[in-house]
Design a protein around this motif. Sequence first.
Motif, PDB file in Angstrom:
ATOM      1  N   GLU A   1       0.820  -1.204   0.000  1.00 44.24           N
ATOM      2  CA  GLU A   1       0.000   0.000   0.000  1.00 44.24           C
ATOM      3  C   GLU A   1       0.860   1.264   0.000  1.00 44.24           C
ATOM      4  OE1 GLU A   1      -3.169   0.066  -0.248  1.00 44.24           O
ATOM      5  OE2 GLU A   1      -3.863  -1.931   0.322  1.00 44.24           O
ATOM      6  N   SER A   2       2.126   1.121   0.346  1.00 43.91           N
ATOM      7  CA  SER A   2       3.001   2.270   0.569  1.00 43.91           C
ATOM      8  C   SER A   2       4.024   2.423  -0.546  1.00 43.91           C
ATOM      9  CB  SER A   2       3.727   2.096   1.912  1.00 43.91           C
ATOM     10  OG  SER A   2       4.859   2.921   1.988  1.00 43.91           O
TER      11      SER A   2
ATOM     12  N   LEU B   1      -2.619  10.462  14.340  1.00 37.88           N
ATOM     13  CA  LEU B   1      -2.012   9.184  13.971  1.00 37.88           C
ATOM     14  C   LEU B   1      -2.966   8.381  13.096  1.00 37.88           C
ATOM     15  CD1 LEU B   1      -0.353   8.086  17.332  1.00 37.88           C
ATOM     16  CD2 LEU B   1       0.782   8.951  15.292  1.00 37.88           C
ATOM     17  N   LEU B   2      -2.439   7.871  11.994  1.00 36.00           N
ATOM     18  CA  LEU B   2      -3.208   7.040  11.074  1.00 36.00           C
ATOM     19  C   LEU B   2      -2.730   5.602  11.233  1.00 36.00           C
ATOM     20  CD1 LEU B   2      -2.986   9.434   8.003  1.00 36.00           C
ATOM     21  CD2 LEU B   2      -4.866   9.243   9.641  1.00 36.00           C
ATOM     22  N   HIS B   3      -3.641   4.665  11.330  1.00 32.80           N
ATOM     23  CA  HIS B   3      -3.289   3.300  11.711  1.00 32.80           C
ATOM     24  C   HIS B   3      -2.995   2.372  10.546  1.00 32.80           C
ATOM     25  CE1 HIS B   3      -4.199   4.289  15.825  1.00 32.80           C
ATOM     26  NE2 HIS B   3      -5.360   4.761  15.450  1.00 32.80           N
ATOM     27  N   SER B   4      -3.108   2.860   9.327  1.00 33.05           N
ATOM     28  CA  SER B   4      -2.867   2.003   8.171  1.00 33.05           C
ATOM     29  C   SER B   4      -2.432   2.853   7.006  1.00 33.05           C
ATOM     30  CB  SER B   4      -4.132   1.226   7.817  1.00 33.05           C
ATOM     31  OG  SER B   4      -4.004   0.593   6.570  1.00 33.05           O
ATOM     32  N   TRP B   5      -1.649   2.249   6.097  1.00 33.06           N
ATOM     33  CA  TRP B   5      -1.295   2.951   4.865  1.00 33.06           C
ATOM     34  C   TRP B   5      -2.508   3.070   3.944  1.00 33.06           C
ATOM     35  CZ3 TRP B   5       2.545   6.032   4.074  1.00 33.06           C
ATOM     36  CH2 TRP B   5       3.723   5.879   4.800  1.00 33.06           C
ATOM     37  N   ALA B   6      -3.472   2.189   4.094  1.00 35.83           N
ATOM     38  CA  ALA B   6      -4.705   2.292   3.318  1.00 35.83           C
ATOM     39  C   ALA B   6      -5.626   3.265   4.059  1.00 35.83           C
ATOM     40  CB  ALA B   6      -5.358   0.924   3.178  1.00 35.83           C
ATOM     41  N   LEU B   7      -5.548   4.529   3.712  1.00 33.89           N
ATOM     42  CA  LEU B   7      -6.208   5.584   4.467  1.00 33.89           C
ATOM     43  C   LEU B   7      -7.732   5.471   4.385  1.00 33.89           C
ATOM     44  CD1 LEU B   7      -5.834   8.193   6.099  1.00 33.89           C
ATOM     45  CD2 LEU B   7      -5.792   9.440   3.943  1.00 33.89           C
ATOM     46  N   ASP B   8      -8.380   5.599   5.534  1.00 37.57           N
ATOM     47  CA  ASP B   8      -9.834   5.582   5.630  1.00 37.57           C
ATOM     48  C   ASP B   8     -10.360   6.953   5.197  1.00 37.57           C
ATOM     49  OD1 ASP B   8     -12.485   5.648   6.388  1.00 37.57           O
ATOM     50  OD2 ASP B   8     -12.164   4.548   8.246  1.00 37.57           O
ATOM     51  N   ARG B   9     -11.017   6.986   4.039  1.00 38.10           N
ATOM     52  CA  ARG B   9     -11.489   8.267   3.499  1.00 38.10           C
ATOM     53  C   ARG B   9     -12.515   8.918   4.410  1.00 38.10           C
ATOM     54  NH1 ARG B   9     -15.071  10.939   0.255  1.00 38.10           N
ATOM     55  NH2 ARG B   9     -14.135  12.296  -1.349  1.00 38.10           N
ATOM     56  N   GLU B  10     -13.397   8.126   5.006  1.00 31.23           N
ATOM     57  CA  GLU B  10     -14.426   8.677   5.882  1.00 31.23           C
ATOM     58  C   GLU B  10     -13.798   9.338   7.112  1.00 31.23           C
ATOM     59  OE1 GLU B  10     -17.998   9.995   6.907  1.00 31.23           O
ATOM     60  OE2 GLU B  10     -17.531   8.909   5.037  1.00 31.23           O
ATOM     61  N   TYR B  11     -12.751   8.710   7.632  1.00 28.35           N
ATOM     62  CA  TYR B  11     -12.043   9.304   8.776  1.00 28.35           C
ATOM     63  C   TYR B  11     -11.448  10.651   8.386  1.00 28.35           C
ATOM     64  CZ  TYR B  11      -8.204  10.274  11.988  1.00 28.35           C
ATOM     65  OH  TYR B  11      -7.337  10.893  12.856  1.00 28.35           O
ATOM     66  N   LEU B  12     -10.806  10.699   7.225  1.00 30.23           N
ATOM     67  CA  LEU B  12     -10.181  11.942   6.782  1.00 30.23           C
ATOM     68  C   LEU B  12     -11.228  13.017   6.515  1.00 30.23           C
ATOM     69  CD1 LEU B  12      -7.414  13.163   6.213  1.00 30.23           C
ATOM     70  CD2 LEU B  12      -7.660  12.469   3.828  1.00 30.23           C
ATOM     71  N   LEU B  13     -12.372  12.629   5.972  1.00 28.90           N
ATOM     72  CA  LEU B  13     -13.457  13.579   5.712  1.00 28.90           C
ATOM     73  C   LEU B  13     -13.888  14.250   7.009  1.00 28.90           C
ATOM     74  CD1 LEU B  13     -15.399  14.544   3.390  1.00 28.90           C
ATOM     75  CD2 LEU B  13     -16.973  12.781   4.192  1.00 28.90           C
ATOM     76  N   GLN B  14     -14.105  13.450   8.047  1.00 27.45           N
ATOM     77  CA  GLN B  14     -14.511  14.001   9.337  1.00 27.45           C
ATOM     78  C   GLN B  14     -13.402  14.853   9.946  1.00 27.45           C
ATOM     79  OE1 GLN B  14     -15.742  10.696  11.770  1.00 27.45           O
ATOM     80  NE2 GLN B  14     -17.315  10.025  10.329  1.00 27.45           N
ATOM     81  N   ASN B  15     -12.157  14.402   9.770  1.00 29.32           N
ATOM     82  CA  ASN B  15     -11.012  15.103  10.328  1.00 29.32           C
ATOM     83  C   ASN B  15     -10.845  16.485   9.718  1.00 29.32           C
ATOM     84  OD1 ASN B  15      -7.765  15.353  10.695  1.00 29.32           O
ATOM     85  ND2 ASN B  15      -8.646  14.004  12.237  1.00 29.32           N
ATOM     86  N   VAL B  16     -10.927  16.553   8.388  1.00 25.52           N
ATOM     87  CA  VAL B  16     -10.776  17.835   7.690  1.00 25.52           C
ATOM     88  C   VAL B  16     -11.943  18.758   8.015  1.00 25.52           C
ATOM     89  CG1 VAL B  16     -10.733  18.941   5.421  1.00 25.52           C
ATOM     90  CG2 VAL B  16      -9.371  16.888   5.829  1.00 25.52           C
ATOM     91  N   ARG B  17     -13.133  18.209   8.084  1.00 31.51           N
ATOM     92  CA  ARG B  17     -14.304  19.027   8.434  1.00 31.51           C
ATOM     93  C   ARG B  17     -14.100  19.663   9.817  1.00 31.51           C
ATOM     94  NH1 ARG B  17     -18.089  15.419   7.791  1.00 31.51           N
ATOM     95  NH2 ARG B  17     -18.819  16.085   5.725  1.00 31.51           N
TER      96      ARG B  17
ATOM     97  N   THR C   1       0.964  15.866   5.142  1.00 36.32           N
ATOM     98  CA  THR C   1       0.639  14.453   5.001  1.00 36.32           C
ATOM     99  C   THR C   1       1.917  13.626   4.950  1.00 36.32           C
ATOM    100  OG1 THR C   1       0.601  14.380   2.575  1.00 36.32           O
ATOM    101  CG2 THR C   1      -1.399  15.112   3.682  1.00 36.32           C
ATOM    102  N   ARG C   2       1.761  12.328   5.219  1.00 36.72           N
ATOM    103  CA  ARG C   2       2.915  11.432   5.306  1.00 36.72           C
ATOM    104  C   ARG C   2       3.329  10.872   3.952  1.00 36.72           C
ATOM    105  NH1 ARG C   2      -0.247   6.036   7.570  1.00 36.72           N
ATOM    106  NH2 ARG C   2      -1.946   6.251   6.077  1.00 36.72           N
ATOM    107  N   GLY C   3       2.545  11.117   2.900  1.00 36.29           N
ATOM    108  CA  GLY C   3       2.898  10.595   1.588  1.00 36.29           C
ATOM    109  C   GLY C   3       1.854  10.937   0.549  1.00 36.29           C
ATOM    110  N   MET C   4       2.175  10.656  -0.727  1.00 36.18           N
ATOM    111  CA  MET C   4       1.284  11.021  -1.818  1.00 36.18           C
ATOM    112  C   MET C   4      -0.017  10.218  -1.812  1.00 36.18           C
ATOM    113  SD  MET C   4       2.373  13.575  -3.407  1.00 36.18           S
ATOM    114  CE  MET C   4       3.798  14.531  -2.858  1.00 36.18           C
ATOM    115  N   GLU C   5      -0.005   9.003  -1.223  1.00 40.89           N
ATOM    116  CA  GLU C   5      -1.240   8.240  -1.128  1.00 40.89           C
ATOM    117  C   GLU C   5      -2.277   9.022  -0.317  1.00 40.89           C
ATOM    118  OE1 GLU C   5       2.215   5.359  -1.377  1.00 40.89           O
ATOM    119  OE2 GLU C   5       1.741   7.136  -0.207  1.00 40.89           O
TER     120      GLU C   5
END
Length: 342
Positions: free
Chosen positions: A76-77, A223-239, A252-256
Motif C-alpha cells: 500500500e506504501s 495518527l493514522l493506523h494504516s497505509w490504506a487511508l480511511d477516506r471517511e475518517y479523513l473527511l470528518q477530520n478535515v471538516r 501528510t505522510r505521503g502522496m497516497e
Amino acid sequence: MEVSIRDVASRAGVSISTVSRIMNNSATVSEKKVLAVREAMEYYNYEPNQFARGLKKQVSNMIGVYFPVRGESIFESSYNLELLKGIEKALEYRNYSMVLISENRDYSSRKKRIPRYMEYMRQKRIDGLVLSGLTEQFIMDEAVRDIVDGEYPVVYIGKRIHKRGLNVYAQFEQYMVKMVEILRENGHKKIVLYLADSHRHYLEGIAARARREMPEVELSICLLHSWALDREYLLQNVREYVLQKGYTAICTRGMEDTQVLLSVCAELGIPVPERMSILSVEHRYNAGQFLYPRISSFYVPAQDMGEGAARLLIDSIEKAVTEENSIEYRSEYIERDSVRRL
C-alpha cells in the motif's frame, strides 16, 4: 563474457532463487529442474564447483527483507515499493536474491512471539537480513536487540537504535519538523500533521521540537493506523480542523494520503491552496508534480536507501573492508503550488 546466475536461470527456465536453492541443496526441487540447471551451468561453464563451496560455506545467496505490519499490506506504501526497488537493484548487481518476509504482528498481545525471520536464520535459508518498518514495539523486541548486537549480518532502516549494527536513515523527525517550519514561514499558525501509527515513537520528539522552536504554532498531530487511508475518517477530520477550528495547513505522510485529501477537499468545497495549504512527502521523485495542484513536498530517496542498505549488508556478509556502518540520506524540499503565503 561474464556469466551470472541470471543467465543460468534464464536458460534453465527457472527463477534465480531456484538456481540458488539447487546450488546449495537448501530445498526440495524436482529432478527435472535440477537437471535443467546443471545443464545450463555446464553450457556456460558457470563454476559447477559452487555446489561444494555453497555447502562448505553454508551460504544461500539469499537476503531476507522483513516488514512487520499491522493489518495493511506492505504494498500500500510507495515508500515500501521504492525501498524494495533499491534493494533489488543492489542484490541483482551482486548476484543475490531476495526473500520477502512479512507478518501481521499484534503488539497489543502480551504473549511473547518469535518473529518469522528467526526461522529463516536458523535454517540458514538466508545469509543476512534487512529490517524495515521499525515501530516502537518492534525496536524493543529482544530478538531485534540480539541480532543487532550479535555477529549475524543485519541492516535496519530507520533511526539509529543501537551503537552497534548497520543502518540507513533519513532523519524522519528532522524533515517533519522542517515541514511545519516552512508552513510557519508562510504565515500558517494552525497546522495539522498526519503521522503513521508506526511512527508513534517519533511523536514526542516532533511535538517537543515544534513547541520549543515555534511556540506560536498550534500543531495538532493525528495518527493514522494504516497505509490504506480511511477516506471517511479523513473527511470528518478535515471538516473538524479546517471548517470548524480554522486550521489553514495540513502535512501528510505521503502522496497516497495527499490524493485522498485532495478528493476530500473537493467534496467539502475547500480550495487548495486558497483555503488550505498542503505539504507532503514523496518517496518516488517528482510524484507531487502530477497532482493538481502540484504538491510541494520533501523528497525522501527511499530507493537509494534500499540500495544502500543492501550494499552494506552484502559487504558485511562478504567481510568486505568498509568504514561505513551508518548512512544518512538527506531529504530535499521541492516547492510547487500547494502552499499559500498568508
